[in-house]
Design a protein around this motif. Sequence first.
Motif, PDB file in Angstrom:
ATOM      1  N   THR A   1      -2.117   4.139  13.225  1.00 22.84           N
ATOM      2  CA  THR A   1      -2.760   2.944  12.669  1.00 22.84           C
ATOM      3  C   THR A   1      -2.307   1.688  13.410  1.00 22.84           C
ATOM      4  O   THR A   1      -3.121   0.818  13.753  1.00 22.84           O
ATOM      5  CB  THR A   1      -2.419   2.803  11.178  1.00 22.84           C
ATOM      6  OG1 THR A   1      -2.743   4.023  10.500  1.00 22.84           O
ATOM      7  CG2 THR A   1      -3.194   1.653  10.547  1.00 22.84           C
ATOM      8  N   ARG A   2      -1.023   1.590  13.672  1.00 24.62           N
ATOM      9  CA  ARG A   2      -0.483   0.403  14.339  1.00 24.62           C
ATOM     10  C   ARG A   2      -0.956   0.305  15.789  1.00 24.62           C
ATOM     11  O   ARG A   2      -1.096  -0.787  16.336  1.00 24.62           O
ATOM     12  CB  ARG A   2       1.046   0.424  14.263  1.00 24.62           C
ATOM     13  CG  ARG A   2       1.586   0.075  12.882  1.00 24.62           C
ATOM     14  CD  ARG A   2       3.080   0.410  12.754  1.00 24.62           C
ATOM     15  NE  ARG A   2       3.860  -0.236  13.784  1.00 24.62           N
ATOM     16  CZ  ARG A   2       4.359  -1.475  13.700  1.00 24.62           C
ATOM     17  NH1 ARG A   2       4.127  -2.206  12.623  1.00 24.62           N
ATOM     18  NH2 ARG A   2       5.067  -1.981  14.689  1.00 24.62           N
TER      19      ARG A   2
ATOM     20  N   LEU B   1       6.077  -1.145   7.741  1.00 22.98           N
ATOM     21  CA  LEU B   1       6.507   0.009   6.944  1.00 22.98           C
ATOM     22  C   LEU B   1       7.958  -0.158   6.519  1.00 22.98           C
ATOM     23  O   LEU B   1       8.755  -0.756   7.243  1.00 22.98           O
ATOM     24  CB  LEU B   1       6.386   1.315   7.742  1.00 22.98           C
ATOM     25  CG  LEU B   1       5.008   1.945   7.847  1.00 22.98           C
ATOM     26  CD1 LEU B   1       4.190   1.235   8.919  1.00 22.98           C
ATOM     27  CD2 LEU B   1       5.105   3.433   8.173  1.00 22.98           C
TER      28      LEU B   1
ATOM     29  N   TYR C   1       0.863  -1.185   0.000  1.00 26.11           N
ATOM     30  CA  TYR C   1       0.000   0.000   0.000  1.00 26.11           C
ATOM     31  C   TYR C   1       0.898   1.233   0.000  1.00 26.11           C
ATOM     32  O   TYR C   1       1.773   1.387   0.859  1.00 26.11           O
ATOM     33  CB  TYR C   1      -0.919  -0.023   1.231  1.00 26.11           C
ATOM     34  CG  TYR C   1      -1.458   1.315   1.711  1.00 26.11           C
ATOM     35  CD1 TYR C   1      -1.858   2.312   0.824  1.00 26.11           C
ATOM     36  CD2 TYR C   1      -1.581   1.561   3.083  1.00 26.11           C
ATOM     37  CE1 TYR C   1      -2.346   3.530   1.291  1.00 26.11           C
ATOM     38  CE2 TYR C   1      -2.080   2.766   3.552  1.00 26.11           C
ATOM     39  CZ  TYR C   1      -2.459   3.755   2.655  1.00 26.11           C
ATOM     40  OH  TYR C   1      -2.933   4.959   3.116  1.00 26.11           O
ATOM     41  N   THR C   2       0.695   2.083  -0.984  1.00 29.76           N
ATOM     42  CA  THR C   2       1.376   3.374  -0.989  1.00 29.76           C
ATOM     43  C   THR C   2       0.406   4.409  -1.530  1.00 29.76           C
ATOM     44  O   THR C   2      -0.736   4.089  -1.846  1.00 29.76           O
ATOM     45  CB  THR C   2       2.699   3.315  -1.778  1.00 29.76           C
ATOM     46  OG1 THR C   2       3.476   4.478  -1.498  1.00 29.76           O
ATOM     47  CG2 THR C   2       2.467   3.227  -3.284  1.00 29.76           C
TER      48      THR C   2
ATOM     49  N   PHE D   1       0.864   6.161  10.480  1.00 28.12           N
ATOM     50  CA  PHE D   1       0.889   4.712  10.667  1.00 28.12           C
ATOM     51  C   PHE D   1       1.295   4.301  12.074  1.00 28.12           C
ATOM     52  O   PHE D   1       1.028   3.171  12.486  1.00 28.12           O
ATOM     53  CB  PHE D   1       1.754   4.084   9.565  1.00 28.12           C
ATOM     54  CG  PHE D   1       1.216   4.432   8.203  1.00 28.12           C
ATOM     55  CD1 PHE D   1      -0.053   4.019   7.827  1.00 28.12           C
ATOM     56  CD2 PHE D   1       1.941   5.224   7.324  1.00 28.12           C
ATOM     57  CE1 PHE D   1      -0.589   4.363   6.592  1.00 28.12           C
ATOM     58  CE2 PHE D   1       1.421   5.575   6.088  1.00 28.12           C
ATOM     59  CZ  PHE D   1       0.154   5.140   5.713  1.00 28.12           C
TER      60      PHE D   1
ATOM     61  N   CYS E   1       0.157  -6.324   5.403  1.00 29.81           N
ATOM     62  CA  CYS E   1       0.318  -5.147   4.546  1.00 29.81           C
ATOM     63  C   CYS E   1       1.694  -4.533   4.792  1.00 29.81           C
ATOM     64  O   CYS E   1       2.122  -4.371   5.940  1.00 29.81           O
ATOM     65  CB  CYS E   1      -0.772  -4.118   4.858  1.00 29.81           C
ATOM     66  SG  CYS E   1      -0.597  -2.561   3.947  1.00 29.81           S
TER      67      CYS E   1
ATOM     68  N   LYS F   1      -1.077  -5.190  12.508  1.00 29.54           N
ATOM     69  CA  LYS F   1      -0.403  -3.911  12.318  1.00 29.54           C
ATOM     70  C   LYS F   1       0.251  -3.893  10.939  1.00 29.54           C
ATOM     71  O   LYS F   1       0.909  -4.875  10.567  1.00 29.54           O
ATOM     72  CB  LYS F   1       0.692  -3.719  13.366  1.00 29.54           C
ATOM     73  CG  LYS F   1       0.219  -3.644  14.795  1.00 29.54           C
ATOM     74  CD  LYS F   1       1.414  -3.525  15.731  1.00 29.54           C
ATOM     75  CE  LYS F   1       0.976  -3.487  17.187  1.00 29.54           C
ATOM     76  NZ  LYS F   1       2.139  -3.340  18.090  1.00 29.54           N
ATOM     77  N   PRO F   2       0.128  -2.808  10.192  1.00 29.22           N
ATOM     78  CA  PRO F   2       0.866  -2.734   8.928  1.00 29.22           C
ATOM     79  C   PRO F   2       2.359  -2.592   9.200  1.00 29.22           C
ATOM     80  O   PRO F   2       2.770  -1.993  10.197  1.00 29.22           O
ATOM     81  CB  PRO F   2       0.306  -1.472   8.268  1.00 29.22           C
ATOM     82  CG  PRO F   2      -0.160  -0.615   9.410  1.00 29.22           C
ATOM     83  CD  PRO F   2      -0.670  -1.587  10.445  1.00 29.22           C
TER      84      PRO F   2
ATOM     85  N   SER G   1      -4.525   0.053   4.908  1.00 28.15           N
ATOM     86  CA  SER G   1      -3.605  -0.964   5.427  1.00 28.15           C
ATOM     87  C   SER G   1      -4.342  -2.171   6.004  1.00 28.15           C
ATOM     88  O   SER G   1      -3.709  -3.091   6.514  1.00 28.15           O
ATOM     89  CB  SER G   1      -2.673  -0.359   6.477  1.00 28.15           C
ATOM     90  OG  SER G   1      -3.379   0.287   7.495  1.00 28.15           O
TER      91      SER G   1
ATOM     92  N   ILE H   1       3.909  -1.049   3.756  1.00 31.11           N
ATOM     93  CA  ILE H   1       3.728   0.315   3.243  1.00 31.11           C
ATOM     94  C   ILE H   1       5.089   0.947   2.948  1.00 31.11           C
ATOM     95  O   ILE H   1       5.829   1.279   3.876  1.00 31.11           O
ATOM     96  CB  ILE H   1       2.978   1.191   4.272  1.00 31.11           C
ATOM     97  CG1 ILE H   1       1.650   0.542   4.674  1.00 31.11           C
ATOM     98  CG2 ILE H   1       2.751   2.596   3.705  1.00 31.11           C
ATOM     99  CD1 ILE H   1       0.963   1.227   5.853  1.00 31.11           C
TER     100      ILE H   1
END
Length: 387
Positions: A251-252, A265, A92-93, A248, A236, A262-263, A219, A238
């Motif tokens: 988000t995490r 990165l 995901y970007t 993020f 996911c 958790k996405p 995400s 990123i």
Amino acid sequence: MEKREEVKEVVEEEEQVVNPWEVSAKDGGKIDYNKLIDKFGCQRLDDSLIQRVQRLTNRPAHVFLCRGVFFAHRDFNDILDAYEKRQKFYLYTGRGPSSEALHLGHLIPFMFTKYLQDAFKVPLVIQLTDDEKCMWKNLSVEESQRLARENAKDIIACGFDVSKTFIFSDFDYFGGAFYKNMVKVAKCVTYNKVVGIFGFTGEDHIGKVSFPPVQAVPSFPSSFPHMFSGNDNILCLIPCAIDQDPYFRMTRDVAPRIGYHKPALIESSFFPALQGENGKMSARDPNSAIYVTDSAKEIKNKINRYAFSGGQDSIELHRQYGANLEVDIPFKYLGFFLDDDAELQRIREEYGSGRMLTGEVKKRLTEVLTDLVERHRRARSLVTDEG
């Protein structure tokens, strides 16, 4: 029991400010990436991870990895663990469309994301945050949408696998499962927390305060039921610049509380302006950057006139002391875009010792960037309004 992600508040320290809307260092200095890693709580991307990527993908690591352009990560090792166990993940970007055309700095995450997609053969979602730019840049809804469409053509021209890639604009895609996830995220983040993370003030309109969940939920695979139906556990990854980290971290922190992973990165440093690392690329100053719409003549002119040189003031002094490669923008740009490691090392030695002159380095950079932009322009010319 799930360990809570530590969400560190974005405190605008005197030395440097790095957040999704502002990147600056004290007195026009350089960004200290070591301090950023400590402040944000991410990890440095070390050689062992890069070697593992090469082993798992059976191909050379991208120069952006080998040369430290992408230098930090969160849980990238978990992504590699999953891949080693033959478990899929997705990428995901995104892009906030605020200008008609992309400059080279904008291209970097997409070039790297294409490498990741090709190397790991995974799906990709690309978010165009036309709503964000409408709110932060004071653009009309219609203008934000128009810029998103133009930017999408440049993104498509990067050559992603069309069978595995979904590009969407927030204005067009908002709703359904995506909106359900936004509400779940929003309920978990207090007003005080979002002010602490992003530095919002009482003068900011409520659209800004409500935006972070929009960037969070791509995400989560359940936001894309047409792609991942029945596979809500897919991880996911990123790829992004490190100024996007606050979104993020939030988000995490929220993800395990609403039943999601958790996405992970993988984060890049910033691409410097032509005028130097203390300069800032700006759409208001077209001479601060090379754009994918620049002609060969414009590229040559910008490099010769505006690219900050670390060379000495005279040929005599240059031959004696050599170039300061720490501040030389033409050499830094070659570090991003010259693929040949041996040639880059030769330039490092020759230019750093004074045997090679600034004009020669600028000439080589002009050749490299003209070729890159021409290839991009040809690819973009094949992209129609229908895709």
